[in-house]
Design a protein around this motif. Structure first.
Motif, PDB file in Angstrom:
ATOM      1  N   ARG A  68       1.013  -1.201   0.074  1.00  0.00           N
ATOM      2  CA  ARG A  68      -0.099   0.006   0.059  1.00  0.00           C
ATOM      3  C   ARG A  68       1.158   1.217   0.115  1.00  0.00           C
ATOM      4  NH1 ARG A  68      -3.596  -3.342   0.434  1.00  0.00           N
ATOM      5  NH2 ARG A  68      -4.901  -4.133   1.778  1.00  0.00           N
ATOM      6  N   THR A  69       0.530   2.198  -0.846  1.00  0.00           N
ATOM      7  CA  THR A  69       1.434   3.397  -0.889  1.00  0.00           C
ATOM      8  C   THR A  69       0.764   4.492   0.013  1.00  0.00           C
ATOM      9  OG1 THR A  69       1.590   3.043  -3.278  1.00  0.00           O
ATOM     10  CG2 THR A  69       2.098   5.590  -2.509  1.00  0.00           C
ATOM     11  N   ARG A  70       1.562   5.070   0.684  1.00  0.00           N
ATOM     12  CA  ARG A  70       1.287   6.137   1.600  1.00  0.00           C
ATOM     13  C   ARG A  70       1.177   7.551   1.040  1.00  0.00           C
ATOM     14  NH1 ARG A  70       1.757   6.949   7.141  1.00  0.00           N
ATOM     15  NH2 ARG A  70       2.024   9.082   7.706  1.00  0.00           N
ATOM     16  N   ALA A  71      -0.050   8.027   1.417  1.00  0.00           N
ATOM     17  CA  ALA A  71      -0.318   9.274   0.796  1.00  0.00           C
ATOM     18  C   ALA A  71       0.220  10.508   1.496  1.00  0.00           C
ATOM     19  CB  ALA A  71      -1.704   9.508   0.814  1.00  0.00           C
ATOM     20  N   ALA A  72       1.284  11.000   1.007  1.00  0.00           N
ATOM     21  CA  ALA A  72       2.023  12.012   1.577  1.00  0.00           C
ATOM     22  C   ALA A  72       1.175  13.092   2.165  1.00  0.00           C
ATOM     23  CB  ALA A  72       3.137  12.370   0.528  1.00  0.00           C
ATOM     24  N   GLY A  73       1.144  13.625   3.280  1.00  0.00           N
ATOM     25  CA  GLY A  73       0.811  14.831   3.531  1.00  0.00           C
ATOM     26  C   GLY A  73      -0.888  14.542   3.913  1.00  0.00           C
ATOM     27  N   ILE A  74      -1.437  13.259   3.958  1.00  0.00           N
ATOM     28  CA  ILE A  74      -2.639  13.127   4.053  1.00  0.00           C
ATOM     29  C   ILE A  74      -2.918  13.226   5.661  1.00  0.00           C
ATOM     30  CG2 ILE A  74      -2.541  10.590   4.984  1.00  0.00           C
ATOM     31  CD1 ILE A  74      -4.785   9.970   3.662  1.00  0.00           C
ATOM     32  N   GLY A  75      -2.052  13.199   6.615  1.00  0.00           N
ATOM     33  CA  GLY A  75      -2.463  13.759   8.078  1.00  0.00           C
ATOM     34  C   GLY A  75      -2.508  15.120   8.228  1.00  0.00           C
ATOM     35  N   THR A  76      -2.125  16.026   7.363  1.00  0.00           N
ATOM     36  CA  THR A  76      -2.328  17.259   7.653  1.00  0.00           C
ATOM     37  C   THR A  76      -3.817  17.932   6.890  1.00  0.00           C
ATOM     38  OG1 THR A  76      -1.372  17.911   5.531  1.00  0.00           O
ATOM     39  CG2 THR A  76      -0.045  17.807   7.536  1.00  0.00           C
ATOM     40  N   ALA A  77      -4.417  17.054   6.463  1.00  0.00           N
ATOM     41  CA  ALA A  77      -5.803  17.168   5.786  1.00  0.00           C
ATOM     42  C   ALA A  77      -6.915  17.695   6.992  1.00  0.00           C
ATOM     43  CB  ALA A  77      -6.264  16.306   4.827  1.00  0.00           C
ATOM     44  N   ALA A  78      -7.617  18.692   6.888  1.00  0.00           N
ATOM     45  CA  ALA A  78      -8.478  19.054   7.963  1.00  0.00           C
ATOM     46  C   ALA A  78      -9.849  18.146   7.999  1.00  0.00           C
ATOM     47  CB  ALA A  78      -8.920  20.522   7.654  1.00  0.00           C
ATOM     48  N   THR A  79     -10.215  17.800   6.672  1.00  0.00           N
ATOM     49  CA  THR A  79     -11.293  17.190   6.680  1.00  0.00           C
ATOM     50  C   THR A  79     -11.326  15.566   6.276  1.00  0.00           C
ATOM     51  OG1 THR A  79     -12.375  17.730   4.664  1.00  0.00           O
ATOM     52  CG2 THR A  79     -12.604  19.080   6.548  1.00  0.00           C
ATOM     53  N   THR A  80     -12.358  14.662   6.428  1.00  0.00           N
ATOM     54  CA  THR A  80     -12.277  13.375   5.911  1.00  0.00           C
ATOM     55  C   THR A  80     -12.430  13.532   4.272  1.00  0.00           C
ATOM     56  OG1 THR A  80     -13.279  12.319   7.743  1.00  0.00           O
ATOM     57  CG2 THR A  80     -13.306  11.070   5.725  1.00  0.00           C
ATOM     58  N   GLY A  81     -13.105  14.330   3.710  1.00  0.00           N
ATOM     59  CA  GLY A  81     -13.201  14.831   2.401  1.00  0.00           C
ATOM     60  C   GLY A  81     -11.802  14.806   1.767  1.00  0.00           C
ATOM     61  N   GLU A  82     -11.104  15.935   2.358  1.00  0.00           N
ATOM     62  CA  GLU A  82      -9.637  16.270   1.912  1.00  0.00           C
ATOM     63  C   GLU A  82      -8.801  14.950   1.686  1.00  0.00           C
ATOM     64  OE1 GLU A  82      -8.488  19.570   4.205  1.00  0.00           O
ATOM     65  OE2 GLU A  82     -10.198  20.916   3.428  1.00  0.00           O
ATOM     66  N   LYS A  83      -8.923  14.234   2.884  1.00  0.00           N
ATOM     67  CA  LYS A  83      -7.938  12.934   3.119  1.00  0.00           C
ATOM     68  C   LYS A  83      -8.275  12.210   1.987  1.00  0.00           C
ATOM     69  CE  LYS A  83      -7.354  13.368   8.054  1.00  0.00           C
ATOM     70  NZ  LYS A  83      -7.593  12.473   9.347  1.00  0.00           N
ATOM     71  N   LEU A  84      -9.509  11.897   1.768  1.00  0.00           N
ATOM     72  CA  LEU A  84      -9.941  11.217   0.594  1.00  0.00           C
ATOM     73  C   LEU A  84      -9.592  11.549  -0.816  1.00  0.00           C
ATOM     74  CD1 LEU A  84     -11.723   8.590  -0.339  1.00  0.00           C
ATOM     75  CD2 LEU A  84     -13.669  10.046  -0.467  1.00  0.00           C
ATOM     76  N   SER A  85      -9.445  12.989  -1.122  1.00  0.00           N
ATOM     77  CA  SER A  85      -9.174  13.502  -2.293  1.00  0.00           C
ATOM     78  C   SER A  85      -7.711  13.125  -2.386  1.00  0.00           C
ATOM     79  CB  SER A  85      -9.454  14.958  -2.391  1.00  0.00           C
ATOM     80  OG  SER A  85     -10.897  15.144  -2.202  1.00  0.00           O
ATOM     81  N   ARG A  86      -6.889  13.430  -1.522  1.00  0.00           N
ATOM     82  CA  ARG A  86      -5.452  13.374  -1.219  1.00  0.00           C
ATOM     83  C   ARG A  86      -4.923  11.608  -1.703  1.00  0.00           C
ATOM     84  NH1 ARG A  86      -1.713  16.608   1.173  1.00  0.00           N
ATOM     85  NH2 ARG A  86      -3.259  17.735   0.715  1.00  0.00           N
ATOM     86  N   TRP A  87      -5.854  10.850  -1.064  1.00  0.00           N
ATOM     87  CA  TRP A  87      -5.590   9.479  -1.211  1.00  0.00           C
ATOM     88  C   TRP A  87      -5.727   9.154  -2.910  1.00  0.00           C
ATOM     89  CZ3 TRP A  87      -9.396   6.045  -3.172  1.00  0.00           C
ATOM     90  CH2 TRP A  87      -8.742   4.845  -3.356  1.00  0.00           C
ATOM     91  N   ALA A  88      -6.676   9.711  -3.224  1.00  0.00           N
ATOM     92  CA  ALA A  88      -7.048   9.366  -4.708  1.00  0.00           C
ATOM     93  C   ALA A  88      -6.284   9.975  -5.822  1.00  0.00           C
ATOM     94  CB  ALA A  88      -8.592  10.013  -5.153  1.00  0.00           C
ATOM     95  N   GLN A  89      -5.449  11.237  -5.542  1.00  0.00           N
ATOM     96  CA  GLN A  89      -4.531  11.723  -6.103  1.00  0.00           C
ATOM     97  C   GLN A  89      -3.156  10.820  -6.332  1.00  0.00           C
ATOM     98  OE1 GLN A  89      -3.694  15.694  -4.638  1.00  0.00           O
ATOM     99  NE2 GLN A  89      -5.838  16.360  -5.167  1.00  0.00           N
ATOM    100  N   VAL A  90      -2.980  10.258  -5.197  1.00  0.00           N
ATOM    101  CA  VAL A  90      -1.531   9.563  -4.944  1.00  0.00           C
ATOM    102  C   VAL A  90      -1.834   8.215  -5.638  1.00  0.00           C
ATOM    103  CG1 VAL A  90      -0.172   8.175  -3.414  1.00  0.00           C
ATOM    104  CG2 VAL A  90      -0.818  10.705  -2.874  1.00  0.00           C
ATOM    105  N   THR A  91      -3.111   7.557  -5.499  1.00  0.00           N
ATOM    106  CA  THR A  91      -3.166   6.146  -6.098  1.00  0.00           C
ATOM    107  C   THR A  91      -3.777   6.231  -7.267  1.00  0.00           C
ATOM    108  OG1 THR A  91      -5.393   6.119  -4.948  1.00  0.00           O
ATOM    109  CG2 THR A  91      -3.383   5.220  -3.775  1.00  0.00           C
TER     110      THR A  91
END
Length: 435
Positions: free
Chosen positions: A349-372
């Protein structure tokens, strides 16, 4: 002296059939060839056995057969295989000839009256009437050495201790050779540089012996146990050899299995390797999922063999392997046993860089989608439903067959015109709202 040299019999319930077939063959050969004595250099059993266990009784029966035709020496092997005291019962078996159990550093002479053991760790002089002189070094307790010299120095000190013991046997063996008495050493352990039954070299400071230390005993032959592959070393007419295990107890073992028939005199030694009817094993290895057609093609070699099939597949493909079909193909071809070993490789599994700094769950989901490289649209829409609607309302809408955009809209909070008051109103259920 003609000596039948057996080792690593490993009698136990699991291995009893192989051990009994191969050791029984060896005993038959030793008797038929009329050898002068028999030696078993350790690991007669595979682990602690009850005295009434059928495998232990079978071992005792074979040793008694030997003792009815020739003197026998049994050496203490690895303590995890032969717990201390396991061999004591063999002293009581009787037979036409004596059975000597060596569980300490000692020298033993074969005389017309039977085996004579040294009172100390070696003889001061060769016993009168000696026909054969054996220098015995059974498995030693490395923990005791570590307790005396410390763990860090235990490995080196253990090897030095063995070397000093071997050198100490030298003068007595030299005296025996001058008298025309054949000499041999017996031990159970690892020679630095030897190879395991799987072809792996054993190199390191924690092994018991070097060939130089063993030759330092000045015995014509050195009979070893513990390593399951037959191999030998020679020097100035003297010979060191492992017979290997009596049978094939593991998959992947290379080389033939058997025992040694030694011809030992006072100045030199030779041996003959005698193969035993050990079982035949076959290995089929696949880098990915096993190909059934390939298995069927190779199954022609499986008749009468013990077969192991190995493969490696990704985690998401693990259920695509038809284990039953593979096993049936090999059984139909005459395999005695089929062992299937599949290795599942976990998905990385690829770790999404910077996902821990996202403020909302939606932003974390978007960051994950970009990385993967995934399309986040459908997931974002469903996340909005989960965040704004009650689970029961979502379930009822799905069961009713309503499209997601028509699900009961969540409630939105908006201010009323009068200052300081709020009113709750239905939110618009549109795609724009959720995206």
């Amino acid at each position: 002296m003609r000596i039948a040299h057996f080792s690593d019999l490993h009698y136990c319930p699991k291995l009893a059939a192989e051990a009994e077939r191969c050791f029984g063959f060896g005993v038959d050969q030793a008797i038929e060839r009329g050898v002068d004595c028999a030696v078993i250099t350790g690991d007669s059993t595979d682990h602690a056995l009850d005295a009434h266990a059928p495998s232990f009784v079978a071992l005792a029966r074979q040793v008694r057969r030997l003792a009815d035709h020739m003197p026998v020496v049994m050496l203490q092997g690895t303590w995890s295989h032969e717990p201390p005291g396991t061999l004591n019962v063999f002293r009581l078996l009787g037979g036409r000839f004596p059975i000597h159990v060596s569980d300490r550093i000692e020298q033993v002479a074969l005389t017309p009256g039977g085996w004579v053991a040294s009172g100390d760790w070696r003889f001061e002089a060769v016993p009168d009437g000696a026909r054969l002189l054996l220098s015995c070094v059974p498995t030693l307790n490395k923990a005791a050495v570590a307790g005396l010299v410390g763990g860090a120095a235990a490995a080196a000190e253990h090897g030095e201790l063995i070397a000093r013991v071997m050198a100490g046997f030298g003068p007595v063996n030299t005296e025996a050779a001058a008298l025309g008495v054949p000499t041999a050493g017996l031990s159970h352990g690892t020679v630095n540089g030897c190879e395991t039954e799987h072809g792996v070299p054993m190199a390191g400071l924690d092994h018991e012996f070097t060939t130089g230390a063993l030759f330092g005993a000045r015995a014509s032959a050195f009979l070893l146990g513990h390593i399951h592959r037959h191999q030998a070393w020679q020097g100035d007419g003297r010979v060191i050899a492992y017979p290997g295990s009596i049978g094939r107890f593991h998959y992947g073992e290379i080389g033939e299995k058997g025992f040694l028939l030694w011809n030992v005199n006072s100045t030199s030694a030779t041996f003959e390797f005698v193969p035993t009817p050990a079982k035949r094993t076959l290995e089929l290895s696949f880098a990915g999922a096993p190909d059934l057609e390939t298995v069927k093609r190779l199954a022609a070699e499986a008749d009468g063999a013990f077969v192991r099939v190995r493969w490696e597949v990704a985690e998401d493909a693990r259920h695509g392997v038809d284990r039953a079909a593979i096993e049936q193909a090999l059984v139909d071809a005459g395999a005695v046993e089929v062992k299937l070993e599949g290795r599942v490789l976990p998905v990385t599994r690829t770790r999404a860089a910077g996902i821990g700094t996202a403020a909302t769950t939606g932003e974390k989901l978007s960051r994950w989608a970009q990385v993967t490289g995934q399309d986040a649209g459908p997931l974002t829409h469903r996340l909005a439903l989960l965040e704004t609607m009650e689970p029961q309302a979502i379930v009822e809408a799905i069961l009713a067959g309503a499209p997601e955009v028509l699900l009961t809209p969540p409630l939105a909070v908006r201010p009323r015109n009068d200052v300081g008051s709020l009113e709750v109103a239905p939110a618009r259920a549109t795609m724009d709202l959720f995206t």
